[in-house]
Design a protein around this motif. Structure first.
Motif, PDB file in Angstrom:
ATOM      1  N   ARG A 209       3.630  -4.334   5.383  1.00 64.19           N
ATOM      2  CA  ARG A 209       4.019  -5.220   6.486  1.00 64.19           C
ATOM      3  C   ARG A 209       3.200  -4.917   7.736  1.00 64.19           C
ATOM      4  O   ARG A 209       2.997  -5.794   8.567  1.00 64.19           O
ATOM      5  CB  ARG A 209       5.530  -5.131   6.715  1.00 64.19           C
ATOM      6  CG  ARG A 209       6.257  -5.737   5.520  1.00 64.19           C
ATOM      7  CD  ARG A 209       7.750  -5.653   5.575  1.00 64.19           C
ATOM      8  NE  ARG A 209       8.304  -6.099   4.278  1.00 64.19           N
ATOM      9  CZ  ARG A 209       9.575  -6.019   3.936  1.00 64.19           C
ATOM     10  NH1 ARG A 209      10.461  -5.515   4.792  1.00 64.19           N
ATOM     11  NH2 ARG A 209       9.985  -6.439   2.758  1.00 64.19           N
ATOM     12  N   LYS A 252       7.528  -5.683  -9.495  1.00 65.64           N
ATOM     13  CA  LYS A 252       7.114  -5.022  -8.255  1.00 65.64           C
ATOM     14  C   LYS A 252       8.318  -4.442  -7.541  1.00 65.64           C
ATOM     15  O   LYS A 252       9.346  -5.123  -7.475  1.00 65.64           O
ATOM     16  CB  LYS A 252       6.439  -6.092  -7.400  1.00 65.64           C
ATOM     17  CG  LYS A 252       6.172  -5.737  -5.971  1.00 65.64           C
ATOM     18  CD  LYS A 252       5.580  -6.955  -5.325  1.00 65.64           C
ATOM     19  CE  LYS A 252       5.399  -6.714  -3.850  1.00 65.64           C
ATOM     20  NZ  LYS A 252       4.793  -7.856  -3.205  1.00 65.64           N
ATOM     21  N   SER A 278       2.282  -0.755  -1.501  1.00 65.67           N
ATOM     22  CA  SER A 278       1.758   0.002  -0.363  1.00 65.67           C
ATOM     23  C   SER A 278       2.479   1.334  -0.131  1.00 65.67           C
ATOM     24  O   SER A 278       1.833   2.350   0.124  1.00 65.67           O
ATOM     25  CB  SER A 278       1.847  -0.861   0.897  1.00 65.67           C
ATOM     26  OG  SER A 278       3.186  -1.262   1.144  1.00 65.67           O
ATOM     27  N   TYR A 317      -4.147  -0.456  -4.771  1.00 63.87           N
ATOM     28  CA  TYR A 317      -5.125  -0.233  -3.706  1.00 63.87           C
ATOM     29  C   TYR A 317      -6.190   0.791  -4.122  1.00 63.87           C
ATOM     30  O   TYR A 317      -7.148   0.999  -3.389  1.00 63.87           O
ATOM     31  CB  TYR A 317      -4.394   0.203  -2.425  1.00 63.87           C
ATOM     32  CG  TYR A 317      -3.391  -0.863  -1.992  1.00 63.87           C
ATOM     33  CD1 TYR A 317      -3.829  -2.023  -1.355  1.00 63.87           C
ATOM     34  CD2 TYR A 317      -2.026  -0.753  -2.295  1.00 63.87           C
ATOM     35  CE1 TYR A 317      -2.945  -3.025  -1.008  1.00 63.87           C
ATOM     36  CE2 TYR A 317      -1.126  -1.749  -1.949  1.00 63.87           C
ATOM     37  CZ  TYR A 317      -1.596  -2.885  -1.308  1.00 63.87           C
ATOM     38  OH  TYR A 317      -0.714  -3.892  -0.992  1.00 63.87           O
TER      39      TYR A 317
END
Ligand code: PBG
Length: 328
Positions: A209, A252, A278, A317
């Motif tokens: 976010r 997720k 994240s 990532y």
């Protein structure tokens, strides 16, 4: 003494023997790299809570995609950060908005790279929710059907720009069917849908976010994202997405939901993706930085567990580093 016939250790004696019988091997094409493209920056900007991850300027996105492809990756997942947000999320579906331009730039540089786009409104809404909201005094409602219409328009605009797969991450009801219908009506029958079939209301989205500049300005996302306590509900949600025409199912976050991943893969037998999110990334980075474990070993162990649990695709990532490490 009884003579042992079954000696499991025989096959672990040497690296060669271990390689020979290994069940799960990671490949560069298992991984999808999420990229953030921001209209608000002119050169890459670090995301404090995600060391090694950046917001990229529109002028940088094709270079980064090319680096990903050269590392051996087959797919990227694009998120956009617009200069202006409003209450209709107009920058989500405008013809020349940030993601649409990024898709065109990437596709003209790397036509063979699979471009997946995030289809959601939270980055484009001034209030940061994933849909159209109405406030009733203290309470707010996310208006499902109004939102679905905007999502379908967003998906079509991404397809028009050249996206190969659209990935609705909003969790509104009926959006997969609406997106399928809108894509088909616009002539994009070959564009696939990767649906966030089971997306839990998780604490692990925090750093994202910041990266996507999309924290909700009031309330939270629990009315549309799923309760982490529920597994059967996740399977029911996935079944709806399958019926509505989802081509790839996504679970997720990743590690806290391996049981869901396994059950979704077993139950539907569809290509199944998992998003190592994240917060999971930040957690491992922090652990490694504190000397708790070695980063590469920990990342390989986690990714192997995701594939072992049934993931055909892993969004992470670390995708580019993983491709490079695997090549070594
Ligand atoms: C929003 C969206 C989120 C993520 C992907 N798409 C955040 C959220 O639902 O709040 C999270 C990804 C991550 O944490 O890495 N539509």
């Amino acid at each position: 003494m009884r003579k042992l016939v079954h000696r499991p250790r025989r096959l672990r004696r040497s690296p060669a023997l271990r390689n020979l019988v290994r069940e799960t091997a990671l490949n560069a094409h298992d991984f999808v790299l999420p990229l953030f493209v921001s209209e608000k920056v002119t050169s890459r900007k670090a995301i404090a809570s995600m060391p090694g991850v950046f917001q990229l300027a529109p002028s940088e996105i094709a270079d980064e995609a090319e680096r990903a492809r050269d590392a051996g990756l087959q797919a990227i997942l694009l998120f956009g950060i617009p200069t202006t947000k409003d209450e209709e999320a107009s920058a989500a579906y405008a013809e020349n908005a940030v993601v649409q331009q990024a898709v065109r730039a990437v596709k003209s540089r790397c036509p063979d790279l699979v471009v997946i786009t995030d289809v959601c409104l939270c980055e484009y809404m001034s209030h940061g929710h994933c849909g159209v909201t109405r406030l009733d005094g203290e309470h707010f409602h996310v208006l499902n059907d109004e939102t679905v219409e905007l999502l379908a328009g967003t998906a079509v605009s991404h397809a028009r720009a050249g996206a190969d797969i659209v990935a609705p991450s909003d969790m509104m009801d009926g959006r997969v069917a609406a997106i399928r219908e809108a894509l088909d009506a616009a002539g994009f029958t070959d564009i696939a849908i990767m649906s966030y079939a089971a997306k839990f209301a998780s604490a692990f989205y925090g750093p994202f976010r910041e990266a996507a500049e999309s924290p909700p300005q009031f309330g939270d996302r629990r009315s549309y994202q799923m309760d982490p306590a529920n597994a059967d509900e996740a399977l029911r949600e996935a079944a709806l997405d399958v019926d509505e025409g989802a081509d790839i199912l996504l679970v997720k976050p990743a590690l806290p939901y391996l049981d869901i991943l396994w059950r979704v893969r077993e139950r539907f037998g569809k290509p199944t993706a998992v998003y190592h999110v994240s917060g999971e990334y930040a957690m491992l980075k922090a652990g490694a930085a504190n000397g708790c474990f070695e980063e590469r070993a920990a990342v390989f162990e986690v990714m192997t567990s995701l594939k072992r649990a049934g993931a055909d695709l892993i969004i992470t990532y670390w995708a580019k580093e993983l491709a490079e490490w695997i090549r070594e």
